[in-house]
Design an enzyme around this catalytic site. Sequence first.
Site, mmCIF file in Angstrom:
data_model
loop_
_atom_site.group_PDB
_atom_site.id
_atom_site.type_symbol
_atom_site.label_atom_id
_atom_site.label_comp_id
_atom_site.label_asym_id
_atom_site.label_seq_id
_atom_site.Cartn_x
_atom_site.Cartn_y
_atom_site.Cartn_z
ATOM 1 C CG HIS A 105 3.225 -0.382 -5.554
ATOM 2 N ND1 HIS A 105 3.634 -1.427 -4.765
ATOM 3 C CD2 HIS A 105 1.953 -0.685 -5.916
ATOM 4 C CE1 HIS A 105 2.661 -2.310 -4.653
ATOM 5 N NE2 HIS A 105 1.629 -1.899 -5.347
ATOM 6 C CG MET A 130 -4.964 -2.909 -2.774
ATOM 7 S SD MET A 130 -6.041 -4.325 -2.700
ATOM 8 C CE MET A 130 -5.008 -5.582 -3.413
ATOM 9 C CG HIS A 149 6.279 -4.003 -5.403
ATOM 10 N ND1 HIS A 149 6.141 -3.475 -6.665
ATOM 11 C CD2 HIS A 149 5.127 -4.698 -5.162
ATOM 12 C CE1 HIS A 149 4.981 -3.843 -7.174
ATOM 13 N NE2 HIS A 149 4.332 -4.577 -6.283
#
Length: 282
Positions: free
Chosen positions: A37, A30, A34
């Site tokens: 991810h 989404m 950071h």
Amino acid sequence: MIIFKQSEDLVNKLQSLKKDRKSIGFVPTMGALHNGHIALIQQSLASNEITVVSIFINPTQFNDKKDFEKYPVTIEKDIELLAAAGCDALFWPTLEEIYPHGYEQPVHYELGYLETVLEGKYRPGHFQGVCRVMNRLLDIMPPDNLYMGQKDYQQCMVVSRLLEIMQSRAVLHTCPTLREPDGLAMSSRNTRLNKTERENAIAIFAALRFIKENIQPGAVSAVIERSRQMLEEKEFRIDYVAIADATTLEPVANWDGKQKLVALVAAFQHEVRLIDNMVLNP
Ligand code: AMP
């Protein structure tokens, strides 16, 4: 990195790559990216010829409208991070692209017990929304490999169930939770914490570690009670602190010393709801 706004363009591109038998790894997000991810993306890059990341803030999985409206958006920084990480394609669709017929019409995925506990219980409809968007994304681009984070432990189980329902051939890889140096699980929502809240937030990791270090065979209520206190001392409003079977998420009241367990926490640091978990006996 190619940025796709239209699913049709992405489908065309992926179909031509599939013809060349290139393996496709997919990392749905989404945004507000950071290092957690990025770690998923690195896993995909290491095992696939093409890595696709999606950024879509999915309204149907937010049971709390305020949470949806306040969800952080950092698209320019995200694009820079993805390009630097070596991601091949970003799918950044509009709402209409994902839900061309709107999303008012209810859908139902048979998730059984999984949907009745923990996140399912405290966020009614959340996992239906997760399945809805994942079904759409996986239809647009059936990947060979799908990368998701253990941070969302129950979500991984739900998506695994969805893959069965869809009879998808994608293989789900659950990747370890990346943490800040002080133990806080990385999360897009952490950016909403002020300085004091950020300091308080470490209590989640401390509570999970306390459970892991102190759990003994027999009744588990005492470690749960102490970990709840640790959270409340740091101004958390708790949704749940649970110890559950790591493969089914059924609650465990008495541990036989052998069953594989996971401890899971969801709690509000003032306005911001945080979740985390820890496998207790890996
Ligand atoms: P989100 O953008 O929050 O929907 O997360 C996208 C994916 O990243 C999900 O599969 C998450 O489980 C995963 N993820 C989020 N935070 C972390 C983390 N700290 N470590 C590893 N994976 C994460």
